[in-house]
Design an enzyme around this catalytic site. Structure first.
Site, PDB file in Angstrom:
ATOM      1  CE  LYS A   1      19.113  29.706  -2.134  1.00  0.00           C
ATOM      2  NZ  LYS A   1      18.669  29.272  -0.807  1.00  0.00           N
TER       3      LYS A   1
ATOM      4  N   GLY B   1       4.685  37.612   9.041  1.00  0.00           N
ATOM      5  CA  GLY B   1       4.648  36.633   7.953  1.00  0.00           C
ATOM      6  C   GLY B   1       3.976  35.345   8.399  1.00  0.00           C
TER       7      GLY B   1
ATOM      8  N   GLY C   1       3.134  32.692   6.266  1.00  0.00           N
ATOM      9  CA  GLY C   1       3.184  31.779   5.125  1.00  0.00           C
ATOM     10  C   GLY C   1       3.438  30.360   5.608  1.00  0.00           C
TER      11      GLY C   1
ATOM     12  CB  VAL D   1       8.145  29.152   8.104  1.00  0.00           C
ATOM     13  CG1 VAL D   1       8.806  28.991   9.466  1.00  0.00           C
ATOM     14  CG2 VAL D   1       8.942  28.407   7.048  1.00  0.00           C
TER      15      VAL D   1
HETATM   16  P1  NAD Z   1       6.165  32.011   2.286  1.00  0.00           P
HETATM   17  O1  NAD Z   1       6.309  32.709   0.989  1.00  0.00           O
HETATM   18  O2  NAD Z   1       5.282  30.814   2.368  1.00  0.00           O
HETATM   19  O3  NAD Z   1       5.670  33.021   3.435  1.00  0.00           O
HETATM   20  C1  NAD Z   1       6.094  34.345   3.529  1.00  0.00           C
HETATM   21  C2  NAD Z   1       4.888  35.145   3.986  1.00  0.00           C
HETATM   22  O4  NAD Z   1       5.294  36.472   4.258  1.00  0.00           O
HETATM   23  C3  NAD Z   1       3.779  35.216   2.932  1.00  0.00           C
HETATM   24  O5  NAD Z   1       2.554  34.776   3.509  1.00  0.00           O
HETATM   25  C4  NAD Z   1       3.728  36.692   2.561  1.00  0.00           C
HETATM   26  O6  NAD Z   1       2.432  37.138   2.240  1.00  0.00           O
HETATM   27  C5  NAD Z   1       4.240  37.329   3.832  1.00  0.00           C
HETATM   28  N1  NAD Z   1       4.752  38.678   3.659  1.00  0.00           N
HETATM   29  C6  NAD Z   1       5.430  39.208   2.621  1.00  0.00           C
HETATM   30  N2  NAD Z   1       5.707  40.494   2.843  1.00  0.00           N
HETATM   31  C7  NAD Z   1       5.198  40.789   4.059  1.00  0.00           C
HETATM   32  C8  NAD Z   1       5.165  41.969   4.851  1.00  0.00           C
HETATM   33  N3  NAD Z   1       5.697  43.124   4.456  1.00  0.00           N
HETATM   34  N4  NAD Z   1       4.556  41.909   6.063  1.00  0.00           N
HETATM   35  C9  NAD Z   1       3.991  40.768   6.491  1.00  0.00           C
HETATM   36  N5  NAD Z   1       3.987  39.627   5.780  1.00  0.00           N
HETATM   37  C10 NAD Z   1       4.580  39.642   4.582  1.00  0.00           C
HETATM   38  O7  NAD Z   1       7.656  31.654   2.750  1.00  0.00           O
HETATM   39  P2  NAD Z   1       8.090  30.638   3.884  1.00  0.00           P
HETATM   40  O8  NAD Z   1       8.514  29.370   3.255  1.00  0.00           O
HETATM   41  O9  NAD Z   1       7.091  30.650   4.992  1.00  0.00           O
HETATM   42  O10 NAD Z   1       9.440  31.356   4.385  1.00  0.00           O
HETATM   43  C11 NAD Z   1       9.400  32.484   5.220  1.00  0.00           C
HETATM   44  C12 NAD Z   1      10.803  33.024   5.400  1.00  0.00           C
HETATM   45  O11 NAD Z   1      11.639  31.998   5.957  1.00  0.00           O
HETATM   46  C13 NAD Z   1      11.483  33.434   4.084  1.00  0.00           C
HETATM   47  O12 NAD Z   1      12.329  34.519   4.336  1.00  0.00           O
HETATM   48  C14 NAD Z   1      12.321  32.215   3.725  1.00  0.00           C
HETATM   49  O13 NAD Z   1      13.441  32.551   2.931  1.00  0.00           O
HETATM   50  C15 NAD Z   1      12.733  31.731   5.106  1.00  0.00           C
HETATM   51  N6  NAD Z   1      13.039  30.302   5.178  1.00  0.00           N
HETATM   52  C16 NAD Z   1      12.105  29.385   4.819  1.00  0.00           C
HETATM   53  C17 NAD Z   1      12.406  28.027   4.908  1.00  0.00           C
HETATM   54  C18 NAD Z   1      11.391  26.977   4.535  1.00  0.00           C
HETATM   55  O14 NAD Z   1      11.609  25.795   4.836  1.00  0.00           O
HETATM   56  N7  NAD Z   1      10.266  27.323   3.929  1.00  0.00           N
HETATM   57  C19 NAD Z   1      13.674  27.613   5.350  1.00  0.00           C
HETATM   58  C20 NAD Z   1      14.611  28.588   5.740  1.00  0.00           C
HETATM   59  C21 NAD Z   1      14.276  29.930   5.639  1.00  0.00           C
END
Ligand code: NAD
Length: 355
Positions: free
Chosen positions: A80, A180, A182, A184
């Protein structure tokens, strides 16, 4: 921090500290393990309070990547990179080009991609200095948005949990609490709603909440999600959401979502086991994005159909983990770790054969 002691304890191979005053670069590349192949792991940009916090993050995240690659049967090791800076204010062309230059000196020993705080645009810049970067936008020859594969993999992982827990993987009529919405979480909610699940969802961003409502999800306030009466709790926002405070409030049979480091620490895997709550280990169920990037960087280049098929296999992998956990009377986290350690030992034996 006693850095060598930390590295020895967790088995890290190499840590590079990168610094350039002119472009304001302060970054670390942590390479945990390359037995399975050259290392792969996204680049995080975060405004850490202290240097130790940044180093700890790099060490912990790179180790997690070894496990994620190992369980996904991709021929990459774990690493990382982390940049110290505010992703909203401190990004410059020079910063990402300088990081690209340093990554290039590793000559493929480390490849990167986006993570928290970094975006496609940053990596289009970084790509000018090194080819060792994955998940670029499709118009730049990359495989594009990896959250599609991640959400698809999590959906299949949830189906595996239902199969194991209820004897049926249809998920129809089950209630899933999605934390969440976002990249995903929203896509996952769509898969679940299409499958006939009831989705109770939350996010702190009004815009994301609105989109989920339009899809047909019932919305609750961010803190109310832990009390939602549901079959499955799906964390897709932050880490450490299963902790002393939340675990008492959960009202579910299964925990399965994309967020990294869902459990505050390993002790919570033991508690979930005791409470008979089935936990899908995060690095197994959320591996879709990694599977996509590994496909893009692997032999023959990216193939979407093959990638999605591999994401579907998260279903089989989780069932295997649940069965091992039951047979050995261990947590699902320990069962997953066990599979990865066996794979690393197998590859060490392969490397010992003189070519
Ligand atoms: P993202 O930033 O697009 O979405 C995260 C969402 O969580 C945001 O909409 C944010 O507003 C919301 N959030 C933050 N704090 C919150 C709370 N207290 N209560 C409710 N919602 C809250 O990120 P993502 O890409 O969708 O990833 C989501 C999670 O999955 C992260 O932990 C990331 O590390 C993990 N992840 C993502 C991927 C990927 O391909 N994007 C791969 C593996 C793991």
């Amino acid at each position: 921090m006693e850095l060598f002691k930390e590295m020895e304890e967790h088995g890290h191979e190499q840590i590079m500290f990168l610094q350039d005053n002119k472009v304001n670069l302060k970054a670390i590349i942590a390479i945990h393990n390359t037995v399975l192949g050259p290392s792969l792991g996204g680049c995080r940009m975060w405004d850490y309070d202290k240097e130790d916090e940044m180093i700890t993050d790099a060490l912990r995240l790179s180790e997690g990547m070894t496990y994620k690659s190992g369980i996904s049967n991709v021929d990459f090791g774990g690493a990382k990179s982390v940049i110290w800076g505010d992703p909203h204010q401190d990004k410059t062309e020079g910063l990402f080009r300088a990081l690209g230059k340093f990554i290039n000196t590793l000559n493929g020993r480390y490849s990167t991609g986006t993570d928290v705080g970094t975006t496609f645009d940053d990596f289009v810049i970084l790509r000018k200095e090194t080819p060792f970067v994955g998940a670029l936008p499709k118009e730049f020859g990359g495989s594009g948005d990896s959250s599609i594969a991640t959400a698809y993999g999590v959906f299949h992982g949830i189906k595996a949990c239902c199969k194991y827990r209820y004897g049926n993987d249809s998920c129809e009529d089950l209630t899933v609490a999605v934390q969440g919405l976002g990249k995903v979480g929203l896509k996952l909610s769509k898969h679940l709603l299409d499958q006939g699940c009831k989705v109770i969802a939350t996010d702190i961003e009004e815009e994301n909440v609105k989109k989920a409502k339009e899809l047909g999800a019932e919305i609750v306030k961010p803190d109310e999600i832990y009390d939602a009466k549901c079959d499955i709790f799906s964390p897709n926002a932050l880490g450490a959401v299963i902790n002393e405070e939340t675990i008492k409030r959960l009202n579910c049979d299964i925990i399965a979502g994309a967020a990294n480091n869902v459990l505050k620490d390993h002790h919570f895997a033991d508690i979930l086991k005791k409470e008979s709550i089935l936990y899908a280990p995060d690095y197994v169920i959320n591996a879709g994005g990694l599977i996509q990037v590994a496909d893009e960087l692997g032999i023959g280049g990216y193939n979407e159909e093959r990638t999605m098929k591999k994401c579907e296999h998260i279903y089989d992998k989780l069932l295997q983990i649940f069965e091992i956990a039951e047979k050995k009377d261990i947590t699902t986290v320990d069962a997953a770790d066990h599979i990865v350690k066996e794979r690393i030992e197998m590859m060490k034996a392969v490397h010992n054969i003189r070519g």
